[in-house]
Design a protein around this motif. Structure first.
Motif, short mmCIF file in Angstrom:
data_model
loop_
_atom_site.label_atom_id
_atom_site.label_comp_id
_atom_site.label_asym_id
_atom_site.label_seq_id
_atom_site.Cartn_x
_atom_site.Cartn_y
_atom_site.Cartn_z
N ALA A 16 0.83 -1.20 0.00
CA ALA A 16 0.00 0.00 0.00
C ALA A 16 0.86 1.25 0.00
O ALA A 16 2.04 1.20 0.34
CB ALA A 16 -0.89 -0.01 1.25
N LEU A 19 -1.25 3.82 5.12
CA LEU A 19 -1.53 2.82 6.15
C LEU A 19 -2.84 3.17 6.85
O LEU A 19 -3.22 4.32 6.95
CB LEU A 19 -0.38 2.76 7.16
N GLY A 20 -3.52 2.17 7.34
CA GLY A 20 -4.77 2.38 8.05
C GLY A 20 -5.89 1.59 7.41
O GLY A 20 -6.62 2.10 6.58
N ASP A 21 -6.01 0.33 7.77
CA ASP A 21 -7.00 -0.56 7.16
C ASP A 21 -7.18 -1.73 8.12
O ASP A 21 -6.41 -1.89 9.05
CB ASP A 21 -6.46 -1.07 5.81
N THR A 22 -8.18 -2.54 7.90
CA THR A 22 -8.34 -3.75 8.70
C THR A 22 -7.45 -4.87 8.18
O THR A 22 -7.25 -5.87 8.85
CB THR A 22 -9.80 -4.24 8.70
N ARG A 23 -6.92 -4.70 6.97
CA ARG A 23 -5.99 -5.68 6.39
C ARG A 23 -4.57 -5.31 6.78
O ARG A 23 -4.27 -4.16 7.04
CB ARG A 23 -6.10 -5.69 4.87
N THR A 24 -3.68 -6.29 6.79
CA THR A 24 -2.28 -6.02 7.03
C THR A 24 -1.71 -5.37 5.78
O THR A 24 -1.88 -5.87 4.67
CB THR A 24 -1.51 -7.30 7.38
N LEU A 25 -1.03 -4.25 5.97
CA LEU A 25 -0.47 -3.48 4.87
C LEU A 25 1.04 -3.40 5.02
O LEU A 25 1.56 -3.34 6.14
CB LEU A 25 -1.05 -2.06 4.86
N SER A 55 1.79 -2.45 8.86
CA SER A 55 0.64 -2.08 9.66
C SER A 55 -0.21 -3.33 9.81
O SER A 55 -0.81 -3.81 8.84
CB SER A 55 -0.16 -0.97 8.95
N GLY A 57 -3.05 -5.91 10.50
CA GLY A 57 -4.50 -5.91 10.37
C GLY A 57 -5.13 -6.91 11.32
O GLY A 57 -4.53 -7.30 12.32
#
Length: 79
Positions: A16, A19-25, A55, A57
């Motif tokens: 990505a 950063l900032g999602d429910t998935r691991t980035l 990040s 998730g």
């Protein structure tokens, strides 16, 4: 660049630009958010070219660790 090869081998994290999602980035730091600083400034800031920001998730932590382990092992076998 070995960093990009590693990121391309991961199956769970998403490469990505933010950063900032429910998935691991995952984000290659030197070639994205600190690119404009230039190589000398990155060196002064102790930001190596291969640094990756992760990040976490909501996926199972063991799955993430296993995915990184597998991707690293594949790179190790290649070299």
């Amino acid at each position: 660049m070995q960093t990009n090869e590693l990121l391309n081998r991961l199956r769970i994290p998403v490469v990505a630009t933010g950063l900032g999602d429910t998935r691991t980035l995952v984000l290659p730091v030197a070639s994205t958010i600190f690119w404009e600083a230039g190589p000398q400034k990155r060196q002064e800031m102790q930001i190596p070219e291969g640094m990756v920001r992760v990040s976490a998730g909501i996926e199972d932590a063991n799955d993430i660790v296993s995915d990184f382990g597998r991707a690293l092992a594949e790179l190790d076998e290649r070299t």
